[in-house]
Design an enzyme around this catalytic site. Structure first.
Site, mmCIF file in Angstrom:
data_model
loop_
_atom_site.group_PDB
_atom_site.id
_atom_site.type_symbol
_atom_site.label_atom_id
_atom_site.label_comp_id
_atom_site.label_asym_id
_atom_site.label_seq_id
_atom_site.Cartn_x
_atom_site.Cartn_y
_atom_site.Cartn_z
ATOM 1 N N ASP A 30 0.869 -1.166 0.000
ATOM 2 C CA ASP A 30 0.000 0.000 0.000
ATOM 3 C C ASP A 30 0.908 1.219 0.000
ATOM 4 O O ASP A 30 1.938 1.231 0.688
ATOM 5 C CB ASP A 30 -0.871 -0.006 1.267
ATOM 6 C CG ASP A 30 -2.139 0.786 1.084
ATOM 7 O OD1 ASP A 30 -3.221 0.208 1.175
ATOM 8 O OD2 ASP A 30 -2.023 2.005 0.819
ATOM 9 N N LEU A 250 -33.491 -12.901 2.611
ATOM 10 C CA LEU A 250 -34.913 -12.561 2.614
ATOM 11 C C LEU A 250 -35.268 -11.958 3.961
ATOM 12 O O LEU A 250 -36.364 -12.140 4.463
ATOM 13 C CB LEU A 250 -35.761 -13.814 2.372
ATOM 14 C CG LEU A 250 -35.868 -14.296 0.933
ATOM 15 C CD1 LEU A 250 -36.784 -15.512 0.846
ATOM 16 C CD2 LEU A 250 -36.398 -13.195 -0.002
ATOM 17 N N CYS A 260 -20.700 -2.114 -0.600
ATOM 18 C CA CYS A 260 -20.875 -2.877 -1.839
ATOM 19 C C CYS A 260 -22.242 -2.694 -2.493
ATOM 20 O O CYS A 260 -22.325 -2.136 -3.592
ATOM 21 C CB CYS A 260 -20.618 -4.342 -1.569
ATOM 22 S SG CYS A 260 -19.014 -4.611 -0.800
HETATM 23 C C1 UGA Z 1 -21.724 -8.218 -0.042
HETATM 24 C C2 UGA Z 1 -21.938 -9.595 -0.685
HETATM 25 O O1 UGA Z 1 -22.786 -10.387 0.160
HETATM 26 C C3 UGA Z 1 -20.610 -10.307 -0.906
HETATM 27 O O2 UGA Z 1 -20.829 -11.523 -1.585
HETATM 28 C C4 UGA Z 1 -19.715 -9.395 -1.745
HETATM 29 O O3 UGA Z 1 -18.442 -9.968 -1.973
HETATM 30 C C5 UGA Z 1 -19.530 -8.086 -1.024
HETATM 31 O O4 UGA Z 1 -20.814 -7.463 -0.846
HETATM 32 C C6 UGA Z 1 -18.643 -7.202 -1.869
HETATM 33 O O5 UGA Z 1 -19.032 -6.839 -2.972
HETATM 34 O O6 UGA Z 1 -17.485 -6.958 -1.479
HETATM 35 P P1 UGA Z 1 -21.357 -7.310 2.447
HETATM 36 O O7 UGA Z 1 -21.665 -5.970 1.877
HETATM 37 O O8 UGA Z 1 -20.150 -7.474 3.295
HETATM 38 O O9 UGA Z 1 -21.202 -8.401 1.276
HETATM 39 O O10 UGA Z 1 -22.573 -7.763 3.369
HETATM 40 P P2 UGA Z 1 -23.934 -8.580 3.192
HETATM 41 O O11 UGA Z 1 -23.939 -9.646 4.200
HETATM 42 O O12 UGA Z 1 -24.165 -8.974 1.799
HETATM 43 O O13 UGA Z 1 -25.010 -7.488 3.635
HETATM 44 C C7 UGA Z 1 -25.213 -6.282 2.902
HETATM 45 C C8 UGA Z 1 -26.343 -5.489 3.473
HETATM 46 O O14 UGA Z 1 -27.587 -6.130 3.225
HETATM 47 C C9 UGA Z 1 -26.292 -5.279 4.986
HETATM 48 O O15 UGA Z 1 -26.621 -3.945 5.285
HETATM 49 C C10 UGA Z 1 -27.339 -6.224 5.526
HETATM 50 O O16 UGA Z 1 -27.897 -5.770 6.739
HETATM 51 C C11 UGA Z 1 -28.359 -6.200 4.419
HETATM 52 N N1 UGA Z 1 -29.202 -7.414 4.365
HETATM 53 C C12 UGA Z 1 -28.642 -8.616 4.045
HETATM 54 C C13 UGA Z 1 -30.564 -7.324 4.600
HETATM 55 O O17 UGA Z 1 -31.111 -6.242 4.878
HETATM 56 N N2 UGA Z 1 -31.340 -8.453 4.513
HETATM 57 C C14 UGA Z 1 -30.795 -9.653 4.205
HETATM 58 O O18 UGA Z 1 -31.571 -10.637 4.133
HETATM 59 C C15 UGA Z 1 -29.429 -9.742 3.966
#
Ligand code: UGA
Length: 434
Positions: A30, A250, A260
């Site tokens: 970095d 869901l 992301c």
């Molecule tokens: C997401 C993807 O899940 C990863 O596969 C991907 O690699 C990553 O983005 C990325 O592009 O780097 P992340 O953002 O760390 O991962 O977290 P998630 O677990 O996907 O949750 C994202 C958001 O959706 C959170 O705010 C979570 O609270 C919300 N969420 C998730 C919901 O509101 N409902 C759900 O059922 C699932």
């Protein structure tokens, strides 16, 4: 293999540690010397379960080192993973300036064949630009290849996602590049999908946008539940039993945040529109997500009527549990709205308070940070739950009721069982459940 990983953000650090764990010799680099110095002292810039252990184990084994000398690290290896940031610009497009800068650096240090692997989330066709940039800046006719190997790491479980991947996507245009990547990931041979580069780049954006769409979909259905006797949790169970739908992602709530989904869905809208494709479907999904804050605040107002001078405990600031990350967290907008209404806020999160202090510094009498969930809840007129940390599910609610001024819970993540909390004497508002 000898590999350099450029960028020590979430993706870069996990990738560097993960590749070292797979048996490769890795240099994490970095240009931010302060960051590297801290990592070398064992101080991580982020909280990610299991990362500290994986880093220190591999650093001790000498499989992993960190350096600020980007040019040197490029010259030392045959494979360079690019994990720099692609932040969102005002117009929704991704800012690709860091990718361009790294491409130039690699070209200038192309002393022998190298494979350049883009791991940062990038718009389809980025490899074309990296290649063009490298051709413009390289000083000799030394060969190189570009590949796309998008990451699918979730914050909070990024280390286990790296070590137990569902799939590894490899986008290549030569057999040499393909063979190098197959070798790097040989432990996961059964899960590797080889495509061309455009396809690999698009798989990443299409996956994240689909998951965001799934969340907005269930949130849309939760709005219907709130106007009927339907229960969103049961609707989700019923839908999820269909293997074509599946039960994950869901969970209705106050919407998706993080670095992301909000960024990637907007970026894919711009990519599609630039190519002349109607992207209304994804625009609407993003709009539903924005409206979640309004839906949530309406519940708070339904409970408290006037927010001015009310003590409100806000529990959960991170965009999801098990992370200290607050990028695009719904909490930021909820807090902004509550402050505008003149509420007195007491905030608590197990990991994310330091980050939130950069956005909302303490202002005694208006906004303060608590030392525990109970400390935040003492004398509160309402308890708002914004992130489903396990610690909040385990709270002693009978005690919470005794220490609060008014027994009101507005649960943005459906953590509690409505019957149980109501039996304890709380007025309870949640998502998609009357
Ligand atoms: C997401 C993807 O899940 C990863 O596969 C991907 O690699 C990553 O983005 C990325 O592009 O780097 P992340 O953002 O760390 O991962 O977290 P998630 O677990 O996907 O949750 C994202 C958001 O959706 C959170 O705010 C979570 O609270 C919300 N969420 C998730 C919901 O509101 N409902 C759900 O059922 C699932």
């Amino acid at each position: 293999m000898k590999i350099s990983v450029i960028g020590t953000g979430y993706v870069g650090l996990v990738t560097a540690a993960g590749l070292a764990a797979l048996g490769h010799e890795v240099i994490g680099v970095d240009k931010d010397g302060g960051k590297i110095e801290k990592i070398n002292r064992g101080v991580l810039p982020i909280y990610e379960p299991g990362l500290e252990e994986l880093l220190s184990l591999n650093m001790k084994k000498k499989a992993l080192s960190f350096s600020q000398d980007v040019a040197g690290a490029i010259r030392e290896v045959d494979v360079v993973f690019v994990c720099v940031g692609t932040p969102q610009q005002e117009d929704g497009r991704a800012d690709m300036s860091q990718i361009e800068e790294v491409s130039r650096l690699i070209a200038e240090n192309l002393d022998r064949y190298k494979l350049v692997v883009e791991k940062s989330t990038v718009p389809v066709k980025t490899s074309y630009w990296i290649k063009r940039t490298m051709n413009l800046y390289r000083k000799s006719e030394v060969e190189f290849d570009i590949a796309s190997n998008p990451e699918f790491l979730r914050e909070g479980s990024a280390v286990s996602d790296f070590l137990n991947p569902d799939r590894i996507i490899i986008g290549v245009e030569t057999t040499k590049a393909r063979d190098i990547l197959l070798e790097i990931y040989r432990q996961y041979a059964d899960r590797i999908v080889v495509t061309n580069i455009d396809t690999a780049e698009l798989i990443k954006h299409a996956s994240n946008s689909f998951l965001a769409l799934k969340i907005s979909y269930i949130n849309l259905i939760s709005n219907i539940c709130e106007k009927t006797e339907a229960n969103i949790e049961q609707v989700a169970v019923g839908m999820g039993l269909d293997p074509r739908i599946g039960p994950r992602f869901l969970k209705a709530g106050i919407g998706y945040g993080g670095s992301c989904f909000p960024k990637d869905i907007k970026a894919l809208v711009r990519i599609g529109e630039d190519l002349g494709v109607d992207m209304t479907l994804l625009k609407e999904a993003d709009k539903i997500n924005l409206n979640r804050i309004r839906v949530f605040l309406d519940k708070v107002k339904q409970a408290l009527w006037i927010l001015k001078d009310k003590n409100i405990a806000v529990l959960g600031l991170a965009f999801k549990p098990e992370t200290d990350d607050i990028r695009e967290a719904p909490s930021i907008r909820v807090i902004g709205e509550l402050l505008r209404e003149g509420a007195r806020l007491r905030l608590y999160d197990p990991q994310a308070m330091d980050n939130m202090k950069d956005i909302y510094p303490e202002e005694p009498g208006r906004l303060t940070y608590a030392s525990s969930a109970y400390d935040a809840l003492a004398d509160a007129h309402a308890f708002l739950l914004l992130t489903e940390w396990e610690e909040f599910a385990q709270l002693d609610l009978a005690l919470v009721k005794r220490i609060m001024a008014n027994p009101i819970i507005v649960d943005g993540r459906n953590v509690y069982d409505p019957e149980k909390v109501r039996a304890l004497g709380f007025e309870y508002y949640s998502i998609g459940r009357r």
